[in-house]
Design a protein around this motif. Structure first.
Motif, PDB file in Angstrom:
ATOM      1  N   LEU A 168       0.826  -1.206   0.000  1.00  0.00           N
ATOM      2  CA  LEU A 168       0.000   0.000   0.000  1.00  0.00           C
ATOM      3  C   LEU A 168       0.866   1.265   0.000  1.00  0.00           C
ATOM      4  CD1 LEU A 168      -2.766  -1.083   2.548  1.00  0.00           C
ATOM      5  CD2 LEU A 168      -3.092  -0.646   0.110  1.00  0.00           C
ATOM      6  N   ILE A 169       1.936   1.268   0.800  1.00  0.00           N
ATOM      7  CA  ILE A 169       2.836   2.427   0.825  1.00  0.00           C
ATOM      8  C   ILE A 169       3.476   2.633  -0.533  1.00  0.00           C
ATOM      9  CG2 ILE A 169       5.003   3.320   1.778  1.00  0.00           C
ATOM     10  CD1 ILE A 169       4.269   1.872   4.413  1.00  0.00           C
ATOM     11  N   TRP A 170       4.012   1.561  -1.098  1.00  0.00           N
ATOM     12  CA  TRP A 170       4.689   1.591  -2.399  1.00  0.00           C
ATOM     13  C   TRP A 170       3.772   2.167  -3.474  1.00  0.00           C
ATOM     14  CZ3 TRP A 170       9.219   1.056  -4.820  1.00  0.00           C
ATOM     15  CH2 TRP A 170       9.278   0.562  -6.121  1.00  0.00           C
ATOM     16  N   ASN A 171       2.559   1.691  -3.521  1.00  0.00           N
ATOM     17  CA  ASN A 171       1.629   2.138  -4.561  1.00  0.00           C
ATOM     18  C   ASN A 171       1.090   3.549  -4.308  1.00  0.00           C
ATOM     19  OD1 ASN A 171       1.668  -0.167  -6.268  1.00  0.00           O
ATOM     20  ND2 ASN A 171       0.370  -1.267  -4.824  1.00  0.00           N
ATOM     21  N   SER A 172       1.236   4.036  -3.075  1.00  0.00           N
ATOM     22  CA  SER A 172       0.705   5.363  -2.760  1.00  0.00           C
ATOM     23  C   SER A 172       1.678   6.488  -3.095  1.00  0.00           C
ATOM     24  CB  SER A 172       0.354   5.447  -1.269  1.00  0.00           C
ATOM     25  OG  SER A 172       1.493   5.703  -0.469  1.00  0.00           O
ATOM     26  N   VAL A 173       2.935   6.170  -3.359  1.00  0.00           N
ATOM     27  CA  VAL A 173       3.940   7.223  -3.531  1.00  0.00           C
ATOM     28  C   VAL A 173       3.575   8.209  -4.647  1.00  0.00           C
ATOM     29  CG1 VAL A 173       6.353   7.700  -4.136  1.00  0.00           C
ATOM     30  CG2 VAL A 173       5.810   5.897  -2.485  1.00  0.00           C
ATOM     31  N   PRO A 174       3.160   7.753  -5.837  1.00  0.00           N
ATOM     32  CA  PRO A 174       2.786   8.739  -6.863  1.00  0.00           C
ATOM     33  C   PRO A 174       1.681   9.685  -6.418  1.00  0.00           C
ATOM     34  CG  PRO A 174       3.084   6.573  -7.863  1.00  0.00           C
ATOM     35  CD  PRO A 174       3.122   6.372  -6.375  1.00  0.00           C
ATOM     36  N   SER A 175       0.669   9.172  -5.724  1.00  0.00           N
ATOM     37  CA  SER A 175      -0.415  10.051  -5.283  1.00  0.00           C
ATOM     38  C   SER A 175       0.042  10.971  -4.158  1.00  0.00           C
ATOM     39  CB  SER A 175      -1.630   9.229  -4.835  1.00  0.00           C
ATOM     40  OG  SER A 175      -1.288   8.330  -3.801  1.00  0.00           O
ATOM     41  N   GLN A 176       0.970  10.513  -3.314  1.00  0.00           N
ATOM     42  CA  GLN A 176       1.523  11.389  -2.274  1.00  0.00           C
ATOM     43  C   GLN A 176       2.253  12.564  -2.919  1.00  0.00           C
ATOM     44  OE1 GLN A 176       1.280  10.934   1.085  1.00  0.00           O
ATOM     45  NE2 GLN A 176       0.785   8.785   1.378  1.00  0.00           N
ATOM     46  N   LEU A 177       3.023  12.286  -3.971  1.00  0.00           N
ATOM     47  CA  LEU A 177       3.803  13.324  -4.625  1.00  0.00           C
ATOM     48  C   LEU A 177       2.955  14.217  -5.528  1.00  0.00           C
ATOM     49  CD1 LEU A 177       7.023  11.288  -5.543  1.00  0.00           C
ATOM     50  CD2 LEU A 177       6.754  13.000  -3.729  1.00  0.00           C
ATOM     51  N   ALA A 178       1.757  13.776  -5.843  1.00  0.00           N
ATOM     52  CA  ALA A 178       0.874  14.579  -6.691  1.00  0.00           C
ATOM     53  C   ALA A 178       0.145  15.650  -5.903  1.00  0.00           C
ATOM     54  CB  ALA A 178      -0.145  13.671  -7.391  1.00  0.00           C
ATOM     55  N   LYS A 179       0.232  15.582  -4.551  1.00  0.00           N
ATOM     56  CA  LYS A 179      -0.429  16.583  -3.731  1.00  0.00           C
ATOM     57  C   LYS A 179       0.326  17.907  -3.793  1.00  0.00           C
ATOM     58  CE  LYS A 179      -0.486  14.505   0.383  1.00  0.00           C
ATOM     59  NZ  LYS A 179       0.872  14.261   0.267  1.00  0.00           N
ATOM     60  N   GLU A 180      -0.382  18.997  -3.529  1.00  0.00           N
ATOM     61  CA  GLU A 180       0.281  20.304  -3.474  1.00  0.00           C
ATOM     62  C   GLU A 180       1.331  20.304  -2.363  1.00  0.00           C
ATOM     63  OE1 GLU A 180       1.187  23.695  -5.104  1.00  0.00           O
ATOM     64  OE2 GLU A 180      -0.696  22.740  -5.749  1.00  0.00           O
TER      65      GLU A 180
END
Length: 449
Positions: A239-251
């Motif tokens: 879950l952490i691994w797959n969340s990285v792109p969405s974490q970095l897409a935040k402002e």
């Protein structure tokens, strides 16, 4: 393909203080190839032992710690000849044989005439475990994905790589160099720096093959989660691994656990996150409260950003299609410029001993992408991936800390330029950051810098 790490191996071989060497880095970064190539170039012979493919060799380290007996057994079992000074001994997948790690102490103390180099997948995870480790008896070499400069060499662009190497002044680059370097950097963002992917592109220029191989490598990493992690942490790591792109897409790119899973808490996910960082797959960049030395003393360990070890992996994990290559600057600015930030982090990490941090203020919001400790200076760094290079946070940082800020660095798609104390570095020159900062400081303050 030429790797700059080869020079570090050559210095290790020549050192009078040489100890057994541990080469660390993510899977598929080219550790085994580099060591075998090093042996081919600089030794009369190479003796190679793989503890994953040949588990029977592990027994020789369990029954004795005497280097002479270990080597005698290895030679007899493998049919390979080992001679002091002229044979490079490679222990591969050494994490599969903890007794071999322990034995390195005895090789350092009792048999320093033998040249031993070790590598392994997930070696960072193995080294993080409490065990009998030869503290002070081994040398370490960190291996990173291929840099943009190495990518140019691999793709046959020796002229561009030589030009970058020759730069010795902070002045704008001619369009004859700037424009092709800009286009080549786009392709580097597509491929990343894992040698298998770079080779696939260099040989065939086939984007579909690049996509397929990157997907295969990501799948292999995810299988490692299942194979090497505890059953309770494996789903959390995924879950952490797959969340990285969405974490970095935040402002605000600060890592937030509830983005991983609704209701997730730090204490439940910390072990899985630490495993991914120990495996070198993720890089954790802590928030720093003030630009003082040493930077690590002012870390806020509760606030951090996560990046991937390789920009190509991040692009593929984010499912950003390579067709974006043709859409102007979009590749650099996609999901809030995170590919550009990831790339800059990769380029800076091998150049400086202290890890990067970031700086942020709340109410009102300001954030400097990275803080870099260079010698006795703390340098704020901003990464701009669009045409607008105005940096309100970089300006605020200078207002707040005044003369303590000797130079500010901005990476962008604009040309190389020193504007007051702001050094603008084109993204494709990130590998030369240390040199360019040194030139700029000398221009600003004189020889003492």
């Amino acid at each position: 393909m030429e790797r700059t790490t080869m020079h570090e191996l050559e210095k290790w071989k020549a050192s009078r203080y040489r100890k057994p060497l541990i080469v660390n880095g993510i899977r598929q970064v080219g550790k085994t190839w580099l060591l075998k190539e090093f042996g081919r170039r600089h030794y009369t012979s190479t003796a190679y032992f793989n503890f994953e493919e040949q588990p029977e060799f592990r027994e020789f380290f369990a029954t004795t710690k005497d280097p002479s007996r270990i080597l005698q057994n290895l030679m007899m079992a493998s049919g390979q000849t080992i001679t002091p000074e002229t044979t490079l001994i490679i222990f591969d997948e050494i994490q599969e044989c903890p007794d071999a790690l322990t034995a390195l102490k005895y090789f350092a103390e009792q048999a320093p005439e033998y040249h031993i180099a070790c590598a392994g997948s997930l070696l960072g995870v193995a080294l993080a475990k409490p065990s009998s480790f030869p503290v002070g008896k081994v040398d370490f070499l960190e291996m990173y994905p291929m840099s943009f400069s190495e990518f140019l060499l691999a793709c046959g662009d020796e002229n561009l790589a030589a030009y970058l190497e020759s730069l010795d002044a902070v002045e704008p680059l001619p369009a004859a160099f700037f424009n092709p370097l800009y286009e080549k950097l786009k392709m580097y963002f597509i491929c990343g720096g894992l040698p298998e992917i770079v080779l696939a592109w260099a040989e065939d220029q086939n984007v579909d093959e690049v996509q397929k191989r990157l997907a295969n490598i990501i799948t292999a990493y995810e299988r490692d989660f299942a194979k090497h992690m505890s059953p309770k942490d494996y789903p959390k790591a995924t879950l952490i691994w797959n969340s990285v792109p969405s974490q970095l897409a935040k402002e605000n790119k600060k890592f937030i656990y509830r983005v991983v899973k609704e209701g997730a808490r730090a204490r439940e996910y910390e072990d899985a996150l630490q495993w991914l960082c120990d495996a070198k797959l993720l890089v954790r960049v802590y928030r720093n409260s003030t630009p003082r030395l040493p930077t690590a003393a002012y870390d806020d360990i509760s606030a951090f950003k996560l990046y991937l070890a390789d920009v190509g992996l991040l692009r593929r994990l984010a499912q950003l299609d390579p067709s974006v290559f043709r859409e102007g600057n979009r590749l650099f600015s996609e999901f809030k410029g995170s590919l550009s930030e990831n790339y800059v982090l990769e380029a800076l990490t091998p150049q400086f001993d202290a890890g990067l941090r970031y700086w942020a203020m709340d109410h009102p919001d300001y954030e400097v992408d990275f803080l870099l400790q260079r010698k006795n200076d703390v340098i704020p760094i901003e990464v701009k991936s669009e045409g607008n290079v105005e940096g309100r946070s970089l300006k605020k940082f200078k207002e707040k800390y005044g003369d303590a800020v000797k130079i500010r660095v901005r990476f962008s798609l604009a040309n190389l330029k020193l504007d007051g104390d702001v050094l603008n570095i084109p993204l494709f020159l990130a590998d030369s950051t240390d040199k360019l900062i040194g030139i700029a400081l000398q221009e600003l303050y004189g020889d003492e810098h």
